[in-house]
Design a protein around this motif. Sequence first.
Motif, PDB file in Angstrom:
ATOM      1  N   ALA A 150       9.213   8.435  -2.188  1.00 21.93           N
ATOM      2  CA  ALA A 150       9.910   7.880  -1.026  1.00 21.93           C
ATOM      3  C   ALA A 150       9.633   6.397  -0.833  1.00 21.93           C
ATOM      4  O   ALA A 150      10.178   5.780   0.091  1.00 21.93           O
ATOM      5  CB  ALA A 150       9.518   8.653   0.234  1.00 21.93           C
ATOM      6  N   GLY A 151       8.781   5.806  -1.671  1.00 24.18           N
ATOM      7  CA  GLY A 151       8.541   4.374  -1.610  1.00 24.18           C
ATOM      8  C   GLY A 151       7.386   3.952  -0.731  1.00 24.18           C
ATOM      9  O   GLY A 151       7.333   2.797  -0.281  1.00 24.18           O
ATOM     10  N   PHE A 152       6.417   4.848  -0.505  1.00 28.40           N
ATOM     11  CA  PHE A 152       5.275   4.525   0.345  1.00 28.40           C
ATOM     12  C   PHE A 152       4.005   4.350  -0.466  1.00 28.40           C
ATOM     13  O   PHE A 152       3.751   5.089  -1.424  1.00 28.40           O
ATOM     14  CB  PHE A 152       5.034   5.641   1.376  1.00 28.40           C
ATOM     15  N   GLN A 156      -2.999   6.672   5.829  1.00 29.73           N
ATOM     16  CA  GLN A 156      -2.022   5.693   6.311  1.00 29.73           C
ATOM     17  C   GLN A 156      -1.003   5.459   5.207  1.00 29.73           C
ATOM     18  O   GLN A 156      -1.372   5.216   4.054  1.00 29.73           O
ATOM     19  CB  GLN A 156      -2.685   4.380   6.695  1.00 29.73           C
ATOM     20  N   LEU A 157       0.273   5.505   5.575  1.00 33.22           N
ATOM     21  CA  LEU A 157       1.353   5.264   4.639  1.00 33.22           C
ATOM     22  C   LEU A 157       2.151   4.056   5.105  1.00 33.22           C
ATOM     23  O   LEU A 157       2.490   3.953   6.290  1.00 33.22           O
ATOM     24  CB  LEU A 157       2.290   6.467   4.538  1.00 33.22           C
ATOM     25  N   VAL A 180       1.776  15.782  -1.635  1.00 37.28           N
ATOM     26  CA  VAL A 180       2.010  14.758  -0.614  1.00 37.28           C
ATOM     27  C   VAL A 180       2.056  13.383  -1.258  1.00 37.28           C
ATOM     28  O   VAL A 180       2.929  12.558  -0.939  1.00 37.28           O
ATOM     29  CB  VAL A 180       0.927  14.823   0.474  1.00 37.28           C
ATOM     30  N   GLN A 181       1.128  13.108  -2.168  1.00 35.19           N
ATOM     31  CA  GLN A 181       1.131  11.809  -2.839  1.00 35.19           C
ATOM     32  C   GLN A 181       2.410  11.625  -3.648  1.00 35.19           C
ATOM     33  O   GLN A 181       3.001  10.532  -3.645  1.00 35.19           O
ATOM     34  CB  GLN A 181      -0.086  11.671  -3.741  1.00 35.19           C
ATOM     35  N   HIS A 205      -5.965   8.775  -6.654  1.00 33.19           N
ATOM     36  CA  HIS A 205      -5.257  10.028  -6.888  1.00 33.19           C
ATOM     37  C   HIS A 205      -5.780  11.079  -5.908  1.00 33.19           C
ATOM     38  O   HIS A 205      -6.948  11.473  -5.958  1.00 33.19           O
ATOM     39  CB  HIS A 205      -5.445  10.492  -8.329  1.00 33.19           C
ATOM     40  N   LEU A 206      -4.912  11.521  -5.007  1.00 33.77           N
ATOM     41  CA  LEU A 206      -5.354  12.442  -3.968  1.00 33.77           C
ATOM     42  C   LEU A 206      -5.742  13.805  -4.523  1.00 33.77           C
ATOM     43  O   LEU A 206      -6.442  14.561  -3.850  1.00 33.77           O
ATOM     44  CB  LEU A 206      -4.256  12.608  -2.917  1.00 33.77           C
TER      45      LEU A 206
END
Length: 239
Positions: A206-208, A230-231, A199-200, A2-3
């Motif tokens: 978006a599926g990343f 990295q995504l 962002v997370q 968790h960012l």
Amino acid sequence: MHLAALQTPLTPALQARVLARQRRLHAQFCQVDPAGQLIAYLDKQFVVYPTVFWPSEDSQPLVQHWEIVPGERVLDLCTGSGVIAVMAAYAGARTVLALDTNPAAVHTATQNAELHGFTGVIEVRESDLFAAVAPGETFEVITMNPPYTPHLASDHVEASTWDSHFALHQRFFADVQQFLAPGGRIYLGQASFGPLARVQAFATQAGFAIRLIGSAHVETELPRTYYAFQLTPRRSGRR
């Protein structure tokens, strides 16, 4: 991961300090000699011109911890001085397309590509995010070191550090998939005072998959940590 755990809570006092520092940076960017000024970055020299964001500690975790396979195509968004584009070329990228909405940044990045001998590798275009990417162009690597602070920007200088209502981040995640080649990956810079939890959330929606690949702590009048992530598309199977 968790960012939000990496994020420094932006209290009103801290937000005021961040904005004050960024306003000082804006003034420095505008006071550069029109003939250009040389800035040292990771044992290399880069030229900057007025109104352009300088090479700085914020992008170092990204260029020191990314993986660029020689021969890959790289798209660098919000290129600024072009430092990430140049470092991608040094890492072996076959081609680098560097984009920025600031005409002065386009000029600066073009000059730095020439200064480092990468005129045939790096192409710089004026563009609002993906607007200048040709239909069907895709890239194995997409990089972006975006503005970190949610604040209203009134010109190109302020837009180098401020993102009104996270609009840039939202537009990036809405469109980036169509420009990423199969098996490709994204390298994204952020700061401890930036919108890490948002962002997370954007990336997940978006599926990343997103993972931390590097960080650098700066202990000055405003202690802060810069991160690189990295995504990868979850469907790609990369980890």
